[in-house]
Design a protein around this motif. Sequence first.
Motif, PDB file in Angstrom:
ATOM      1  N   ALA A  59       3.054   4.764  -6.397  1.00 33.49           N
ATOM      2  CA  ALA A  59       3.748   5.276  -5.217  1.00 33.49           C
ATOM      3  C   ALA A  59       4.519   4.135  -4.566  1.00 33.49           C
ATOM      4  N   ASP A  60       5.416   4.487  -3.658  1.00 31.92           N
ATOM      5  CA  ASP A  60       6.225   3.477  -2.967  1.00 31.92           C
ATOM      6  C   ASP A  60       5.542   2.948  -1.709  1.00 31.92           C
ATOM      7  N   ARG A  61       4.299   3.342  -1.464  1.00 32.73           N
ATOM      8  CA  ARG A  61       3.551   2.876  -0.297  1.00 32.73           C
ATOM      9  C   ARG A  61       2.056   3.009  -0.596  1.00 32.73           C
ATOM     10  N   ALA A  62       1.249   2.529   0.320  1.00 31.16           N
ATOM     11  CA  ALA A  62      -0.203   2.587   0.142  1.00 31.16           C
ATOM     12  C   ALA A  62      -0.649   4.038  -0.012  1.00 31.16           C
ATOM     13  N   GLU A  63      -1.644   4.234  -0.837  1.00 32.28           N
ATOM     14  CA  GLU A  63      -2.125   5.595  -1.091  1.00 32.28           C
ATOM     15  C   GLU A  63      -3.595   5.597  -1.437  1.00 32.28           C
ATOM     16  N   ARG A  64      -4.167   6.770  -1.323  1.00 29.97           N
ATOM     17  CA  ARG A  64      -5.456   7.097  -1.926  1.00 29.97           C
ATOM     18  C   ARG A  64      -5.175   8.233  -2.891  1.00 29.97           C
ATOM     19  N   TYR A  65      -6.060   8.376  -3.862  1.00 29.29           N
ATOM     20  CA  TYR A  65      -5.852   9.360  -4.920  1.00 29.29           C
ATOM     21  C   TYR A  65      -7.128  10.182  -5.099  1.00 29.29           C
ATOM     22  N   VAL A  66      -6.970  11.475  -5.214  1.00 27.02           N
ATOM     23  CA  VAL A  66      -8.100  12.336  -5.538  1.00 27.02           C
ATOM     24  C   VAL A  66      -8.274  12.246  -7.054  1.00 27.02           C
ATOM     25  N   GLU A  67      -9.300  11.530  -7.464  1.00 31.02           N
ATOM     26  CA  GLU A  67      -9.542  11.321  -8.885  1.00 31.02           C
ATOM     27  C   GLU A  67     -10.165  12.546  -9.543  1.00 31.02           C
ATOM     28  N   THR A 101      -7.656   8.468   8.695  1.00 29.04           N
ATOM     29  CA  THR A 101      -8.435   7.568   9.553  1.00 29.04           C
ATOM     30  C   THR A 101      -8.310   6.118   9.092  1.00 29.04           C
ATOM     31  N   ALA A 102      -8.191   5.914   7.799  1.00 21.50           N
ATOM     32  CA  ALA A 102      -8.035   4.561   7.250  1.00 21.50           C
ATOM     33  C   ALA A 102      -6.620   4.024   7.437  1.00 21.50           C
ATOM     34  N   GLY A 103      -5.710   4.861   7.973  1.00 21.12           N
ATOM     35  CA  GLY A 103      -4.337   4.426   8.196  1.00 21.12           C
ATOM     36  C   GLY A 103      -3.490   4.400   6.934  1.00 21.12           C
ATOM     37  N   ILE A 104      -3.933   5.115   5.914  1.00 22.43           N
ATOM     38  CA  ILE A 104      -3.198   5.167   4.648  1.00 22.43           C
ATOM     39  C   ILE A 104      -2.251   6.369   4.700  1.00 22.43           C
ATOM     40  N   PRO A 105      -0.950   6.141   4.434  1.00 21.40           N
ATOM     41  CA  PRO A 105       0.044   7.188   4.684  1.00 21.40           C
ATOM     42  C   PRO A 105       0.236   8.237   3.587  1.00 21.40           C
ATOM     43  N   LEU A 106      -0.486   8.117   2.465  1.00 19.48           N
ATOM     44  CA  LEU A 106      -0.219   9.022   1.344  1.00 19.48           C
ATOM     45  C   LEU A 106      -1.512   9.361   0.626  1.00 19.48           C
ATOM     46  N   LEU A 107      -1.679  10.642   0.333  1.00 16.53           N
ATOM     47  CA  LEU A 107      -2.779  11.110  -0.509  1.00 16.53           C
ATOM     48  C   LEU A 107      -2.151  11.849  -1.676  1.00 16.53           C
ATOM     49  N   ARG A 108      -2.575  11.487  -2.886  1.00 16.42           N
ATOM     50  CA  ARG A 108      -2.054  12.181  -4.066  1.00 16.42           C
ATOM     51  C   ARG A 108      -3.203  12.709  -4.911  1.00 16.42           C
ATOM     52  N   VAL A 109      -2.859  13.662  -5.766  1.00 15.42           N
ATOM     53  CA  VAL A 109      -3.802  14.309  -6.663  1.00 15.42           C
ATOM     54  C   VAL A 109      -3.014  14.766  -7.879  1.00 15.42           C
ATOM     55  N   ASP A 110      -3.688  14.975  -8.980  1.00 13.45           N
ATOM     56  CA  ASP A 110      -3.022  15.630 -10.107  1.00 13.45           C
ATOM     57  C   ASP A 110      -3.924  16.715 -10.652  1.00 13.45           C
ATOM     58  N   CYS A 111      -3.301  17.617 -11.380  1.00 12.46           N
ATOM     59  CA  CYS A 111      -4.038  18.703 -12.010  1.00 12.46           C
ATOM     60  C   CYS A 111      -3.300  19.108 -13.277  1.00 12.46           C
ATOM     61  N   TRP A 112      -3.918  19.972 -14.037  1.00 14.95           N
ATOM     62  CA  TRP A 112      -3.319  20.468 -15.269  1.00 14.95           C
ATOM     63  C   TRP A 112      -2.088  21.292 -14.925  1.00 14.95           C
ATOM     64  N   ALA A 113      -0.942  20.892 -15.458  1.00 16.55           N
ATOM     65  CA  ALA A 113       0.309  21.606 -15.187  1.00 16.55           C
ATOM     66  C   ALA A 113       0.330  22.990 -15.825  1.00 16.55           C
ATOM     67  N   GLY A 114      -0.571  23.240 -16.770  1.00 18.42           N
ATOM     68  CA  GLY A 114      -0.624  24.532 -17.443  1.00 18.42           C
ATOM     69  C   GLY A 114      -1.345  25.616 -16.669  1.00 18.42           C
ATOM     70  N   ALA A 115      -1.700  25.329 -15.428  1.00 24.66           N
ATOM     71  CA  ALA A 115      -2.383  26.310 -14.576  1.00 24.66           C
ATOM     72  C   ALA A 115      -1.567  26.506 -13.310  1.00 24.66           C
ATOM     73  N   LEU A 130       0.783  15.804  -7.323  1.00 30.34           N
ATOM     74  CA  LEU A 130       1.110  16.382  -6.020  1.00 30.34           C
ATOM     75  C   LEU A 130       0.813  15.357  -4.938  1.00 30.34           C
ATOM     76  N   SER A 131       1.623  15.353  -3.884  1.00 30.91           N
ATOM     77  CA  SER A 131       1.520  14.361  -2.824  1.00 30.91           C
ATOM     78  C   SER A 131       1.442  15.021  -1.454  1.00 30.91           C
ATOM     79  N   MET A 132       0.773  14.308  -0.535  1.00 30.32           N
ATOM     80  CA  MET A 132       0.731  14.724   0.858  1.00 30.32           C
ATOM     81  C   MET A 132       0.988  13.503   1.721  1.00 30.32           C
ATOM     82  N   ASP A 133       2.053  13.564   2.518  1.00 28.01           N
ATOM     83  CA  ASP A 133       2.340  12.503   3.471  1.00 28.01           C
ATOM     84  C   ASP A 133       1.452  12.699   4.690  1.00 28.01           C
ATOM     85  N   LEU A 134       0.844  11.610   5.149  1.00 24.74           N
ATOM     86  CA  LEU A 134      -0.065  11.680   6.282  1.00 24.74           C
ATOM     87  C   LEU A 134       0.498  10.853   7.433  1.00 24.74           C
ATOM     88  N   PRO A 135       1.054  11.519   8.428  1.00 21.91           N
ATOM     89  CA  PRO A 135       1.632  10.785   9.561  1.00 21.91           C
ATOM     90  C   PRO A 135       0.559  10.059  10.360  1.00 21.91           C
TER      91      PRO A 135
END
Length: 165
Positions: free
Chosen positions: A83-91, A118-132, A160-165
């Motif tokens: 990502a272009d900024r700090a993130e956490r990822y749903v593994e 709460t951690a001040g991280i501006p992005l949460l991302r996740v991935d899933c099977w594109a076939g669903a 998939l991404s979620m911006d967290l203001p």
Amino acid sequence: MRIREGTPNDAPAVLALFDEAVRWLVARGQTGQWGTEPFSAVQARVARAAEWAAGGGLRLACEDEQVVGAIVIGARPDHVSPADRAERYVEALVTSRAHAGRDIGGELLHRAIKETRTAGIPLLRVDCWAGAPSLVAWYERQGFHRSGTFTVRGWHGQVLSMDLP
């Protein structure tokens, strides 16, 4: 339902959730997501569940003492573009099919969103099977937007991404 932090002792419960999900997917003919073998029968998946349980990012949804869902909040996997900024990822995110329709996955995602914000991280991302498509749409209903794709050994993933203001 309550959500608690996972411990190394929770790896078997995580594997049991994935085994249940695989059985359900196979019964529906959706073997493209996680295959047909139980997670507990694949040594690499057993080791990964142990890593998740010991890594500090595992959260478990529980009813009484029964584990009915799990989410792992951590780092972006290597096969996903940075990502272009700090993130956490749903593994990982998995819920008990026996408790379907109770928004367990949504509650776990909301916990991940809250912790990331709460951690001040501006992005949460996740991935899933594109076939669903219904799974991709579910993440979109949770507030995520499509932000990329990838292919690993023939498995097509949707990021998939979620911006967290």
